[in-house]
Design a protein around this motif. Structure first.
Motif, PDB file in Angstrom:
ATOM      1  N   ILE A 173       6.401  -5.672   0.299  1.00 48.26           N
ATOM      2  CA  ILE A 173       6.717  -5.940  -0.951  1.00 48.26           C
ATOM      3  C   ILE A 173       8.275  -6.445  -1.201  1.00 48.26           C
ATOM      4  N   THR A 174       8.402  -7.322  -1.963  1.00 55.59           N
ATOM      5  CA  THR A 174       9.873  -7.778  -2.176  1.00 55.59           C
ATOM      6  C   THR A 174      10.706  -6.987  -3.351  1.00 55.59           C
ATOM      7  N   ARG A 175      11.729  -6.967  -3.291  1.00 53.31           N
ATOM      8  CA  ARG A 175      12.580  -6.482  -4.206  1.00 53.31           C
ATOM      9  C   ARG A 175      12.382  -6.902  -5.417  1.00 53.31           C
ATOM     10  N   LEU A 176      11.936  -8.046  -5.725  1.00 49.83           N
ATOM     11  CA  LEU A 176      11.352  -8.494  -7.209  1.00 49.83           C
ATOM     12  C   LEU A 176      10.442  -7.975  -7.537  1.00 49.83           C
ATOM     13  N   GLU A 177       9.240  -8.004  -6.718  1.00 48.47           N
ATOM     14  CA  GLU A 177       7.944  -7.292  -7.002  1.00 48.47           C
ATOM     15  C   GLU A 177       7.972  -5.814  -7.285  1.00 48.47           C
ATOM     16  N   ALA A 178       8.848  -5.184  -6.621  1.00 45.06           N
ATOM     17  CA  ALA A 178       9.086  -3.580  -6.801  1.00 45.06           C
ATOM     18  C   ALA A 178       9.484  -3.563  -8.334  1.00 45.06           C
ATOM     19  N   LEU A 179      10.684  -4.320  -8.596  1.00 43.92           N
ATOM     20  CA  LEU A 179      11.197  -4.291 -10.008  1.00 43.92           C
ATOM     21  C   LEU A 179      10.355  -4.610 -11.142  1.00 43.92           C
ATOM     22  N   VAL A 180       9.522  -5.490 -10.811  1.00 45.27           N
ATOM     23  CA  VAL A 180       8.600  -6.188 -11.964  1.00 45.27           C
ATOM     24  C   VAL A 180       7.563  -5.046 -12.054  1.00 45.27           C
ATOM     25  N   THR A 181       7.099  -4.390 -11.027  1.00 47.11           N
ATOM     26  CA  THR A 181       6.086  -3.234 -10.991  1.00 47.11           C
ATOM     27  C   THR A 181       6.451  -2.174 -11.876  1.00 47.11           C
ATOM     28  N   LEU A 182       7.808  -1.594 -11.672  1.00 47.56           N
ATOM     29  CA  LEU A 182       8.344  -0.336 -12.424  1.00 47.56           C
ATOM     30  C   LEU A 182       8.517  -0.868 -13.786  1.00 47.56           C
ATOM     31  N   ALA A 183       9.104  -2.105 -14.013  1.00 51.14           N
ATOM     32  CA  ALA A 183       9.046  -2.537 -15.470  1.00 51.14           C
ATOM     33  C   ALA A 183       7.843  -2.506 -16.127  1.00 51.14           C
ATOM     34  N   THR A 184       6.907  -2.876 -15.476  1.00 55.72           N
ATOM     35  CA  THR A 184       5.619  -3.134 -16.193  1.00 55.72           C
ATOM     36  C   THR A 184       4.937  -1.821 -16.278  1.00 55.72           C
ATOM     37  N   GLY A 185       4.904  -0.834 -15.355  1.00 62.67           N
ATOM     38  CA  GLY A 185       4.494   0.447 -15.544  1.00 62.67           C
ATOM     39  C   GLY A 185       5.111   1.063 -16.649  1.00 62.67           C
ATOM     40  N   LEU A 186       6.369   1.110 -16.547  1.00 64.93           N
ATOM     41  CA  LEU A 186       6.986   1.914 -17.493  1.00 64.93           C
ATOM     42  C   LEU A 186       7.046   1.355 -19.115  1.00 64.93           C
ATOM     43  N   ASN A 187       6.572   0.304 -19.266  1.00 62.46           N
ATOM     44  CA  ASN A 187       6.377  -0.479 -20.360  1.00 62.46           C
ATOM     45  C   ASN A 187       7.865  -0.632 -21.047  1.00 62.46           C
ATOM     46  N   LEU A 188       8.767  -1.212 -20.079  1.00 60.06           N
ATOM     47  CA  LEU A 188      10.009  -1.600 -20.816  1.00 60.06           C
ATOM     48  C   LEU A 188      10.019  -2.456 -21.658  1.00 60.06           C
ATOM     49  N   ASP A 189      10.980  -2.174 -22.810  1.00 62.14           N
ATOM     50  CA  ASP A 189      10.927  -3.453 -23.781  1.00 62.14           C
ATOM     51  C   ASP A 189      11.700  -4.592 -22.967  1.00 62.14           C
TER      52      ASP A 189
ATOM     53  N   ALA B 145       0.849  -1.162  -0.003  1.00 57.77           N
ATOM     54  CA  ALA B 145       0.036  -0.032   0.065  1.00 57.77           C
ATOM     55  C   ALA B 145       0.782   1.327  -0.029  1.00 57.77           C
ATOM     56  N   GLU B 146       1.798   1.178   0.775  1.00 56.93           N
ATOM     57  CA  GLU B 146       2.864   2.498   0.826  1.00 56.93           C
ATOM     58  C   GLU B 146       3.401   2.497  -0.754  1.00 56.93           C
ATOM     59  N   PHE B 147       3.894   1.565  -1.047  1.00 59.64           N
ATOM     60  CA  PHE B 147       4.497   1.561  -2.246  1.00 59.64           C
ATOM     61  C   PHE B 147       3.590   2.102  -3.551  1.00 59.64           C
ATOM     62  N   ALA B 148       2.256   1.836  -3.437  1.00 59.12           N
ATOM     63  CA  ALA B 148       1.205   2.035  -4.496  1.00 59.12           C
ATOM     64  C   ALA B 148       1.080   3.471  -4.127  1.00 59.12           C
ATOM     65  N   ALA B 149       0.914   4.168  -3.015  1.00 65.83           N
ATOM     66  CA  ALA B 149       0.547   5.364  -2.684  1.00 65.83           C
ATOM     67  C   ALA B 149       1.471   6.290  -3.402  1.00 65.83           C
ATOM     68  N   GLN B 150       2.809   5.962  -3.462  1.00 63.45           N
ATOM     69  CA  GLN B 150       4.009   6.810  -4.099  1.00 63.45           C
ATOM     70  C   GLN B 150       4.011   6.881  -5.459  1.00 63.45           C
ATOM     71  N   LEU B 151       3.599   5.646  -6.136  1.00 57.71           N
ATOM     72  CA  LEU B 151       3.680   5.781  -7.665  1.00 57.71           C
ATOM     73  C   LEU B 151       3.145   6.900  -8.355  1.00 57.71           C
ATOM     74  N   PRO B 152       1.724   7.030  -7.946  1.00 58.02           N
ATOM     75  CA  PRO B 152       1.377   8.404  -8.641  1.00 58.02           C
ATOM     76  C   PRO B 152       1.785   9.720  -8.515  1.00 58.02           C
TER      77      PRO B 152
ATOM     78  N   GLY C 198      -1.526   1.017 -14.795  1.00 59.02           N
ATOM     79  CA  GLY C 198      -0.877  -0.408 -15.056  1.00 59.02           C
ATOM     80  C   GLY C 198       0.318  -0.665 -14.557  1.00 59.02           C
ATOM     81  N   PHE C 199       0.509  -0.247 -13.397  1.00 60.10           N
ATOM     82  CA  PHE C 199       1.715  -0.516 -12.647  1.00 60.10           C
ATOM     83  C   PHE C 199       1.447  -1.660 -11.377  1.00 60.10           C
ATOM     84  N   MET C 200       0.667  -1.852 -10.935  1.00 61.56           N
ATOM     85  CA  MET C 200       0.321  -2.888  -9.949  1.00 61.56           C
ATOM     86  C   MET C 200      -1.023  -3.870 -10.292  1.00 61.56           C
TER      87      MET C 200
END
Length: 318
Positions: free
Chosen positions: A231-247, A174-181, A215-217
């Motif tokens: 949130i784990t380090r893996l989940e945080a990196l996956v969240t950012l890669a997905t939300g930024l639409n990284l190739d 929840a804390e991580f989700a609150a920061q992304l916007p 589309g982040f989480m």
């Protein structure tokens, strides 16, 4: 009997020769005075005369100092309101004091032709450099100081009421989700989900809803979000890669070879972790060669990932 008055000798007319003699005498006296007044008393040997000393605006020297010029003394208001007189010779040949010359040199502006010292390039961009980091537990030599300072200056992250940031504390979903916007401006691409474990009155409910739409989480099966789960380090990196639409990189396995514990990366997350690694999101972590994917991410680690993601997004827009 009549008497004629006796002639008055003072009223008798003067002889022309007498007038000429008077004029010559006064002219000679005037010439002598003019010559004397134009010379220093030392030159004419009349220093001892009080009258001539006053004419030359000098004080009579004591017996032991005769023949020496008076030294100039500037006005000292706190000691004496009087200023000693200075002779004409001193006014004409007075040298410029060395102190004055040095002050003038120091006060002169530097020449534009001289190279000016250049400061080293700061860790943060010039527009992001904050004046003061407001957290008492984040010293300047802390490994994530730059990222925390930049995000705090942008009002993206906040500390606790006691003035601390608690950088080593794990962060919840929840804390991580609150920061992304607050970090990214991205159009909504997903529909909202009514999570069973996120009631409307939950403090982060609006931010979770917004983060999911961007589309982040996502949630877990059964329409649950698990907002209080770390949130784990893996989940945080996956969240950012997905939300930024990284190739996804062509050879993700080669990119992940930098991690000593790459075998701990779940198969479903290989492409996203490789994309996040290629984008530099893990470059500023304390040990960039050790991913520790299942370890809960700390507030400092997520600040570092967010800052690297923000720089990548800004560079991609240019």
């Amino acid at each position: 009997m009549s008497f004629s008055p006796e002639p008055n000798p003072q009223q008798s007319p003067r002889d022309p020769d007498e007038w000429i003699a008077v004029v010559i005498a006064f002219s000679a006296i005037a010439a002598i005075l003019f010559w004397v007044l134009g010379r220093s008393p030392n030159e004419v040997g009349l220093k001892r005369s009080p009258f001539l000393a006053n004419l030359f605006q000098e004080e009579i020297e004591p017996e032991g100092n005769r023949g020496k010029l008076k030294e100039e003394i500037l006005e000292e208001p706190d000691e004496s309101p009087l200023r000693k007189r200075v002779s004409r010779r001193e006014r004409e040949v007075r040298p410029v004091p060395l102190e004055t010359e040095e002050k003038e040199i120091i006060q002169q502006p530097l020449s534009a032709d001289l190279e000016q010292p250049v400061a080293r390039e700061p860790l943060l961009e010039a527009e992001e450099m904050p004046k003061v980091v407001p957290f008492t537990d984040v010293p300047e030599n802390y490994w994530a100081y730059g990222a925390i300072a930049a995000l705090s200056d942008r009002k993206i992250i906040e500390g606790f009421p006691d003035g601390t940031f608690q950088p080593d504390k794990p962060i919840t979903r929840a804390e991580f989700a609150a920061q992304l916007p607050n970090v990214f401006e991205q159009p909504e691409s997903e529909s909202a989900t009514d999570f069973n474990d996120v009631p409307e009155e939950f403090w982060a409910a609006p931010k979770i809803d917004e983060t999911v739409k961007m589309g982040f989480m996502q949630g877990y099966p059964g329409d649950v979000f698990r907002p209080n789960q770390e949130i784990t380090r893996l989940e945080a990196l996956v969240t950012l890669a997905t939300g930024l639409n990284l190739d996804s990189p062509a050879a993700p396995g080669e990119i992940l070879e930098k991690y000593r514990d790459r075998e701990k990366i779940d198969d479903w997350a290989v492409k996203q972790i490789a994309a996040a690694t290629e984008a530099g999101l893990t470059d500023e972590l304390p040990n960039p060669k050790q991913l520790n994917p299942s370890q809960p991410a700390t507030r400092a680690e997520l600040a570092s990932m967010l800052y690297q993601a923000l720089k990548f997004a800004e560079q991609s827009e240019q």
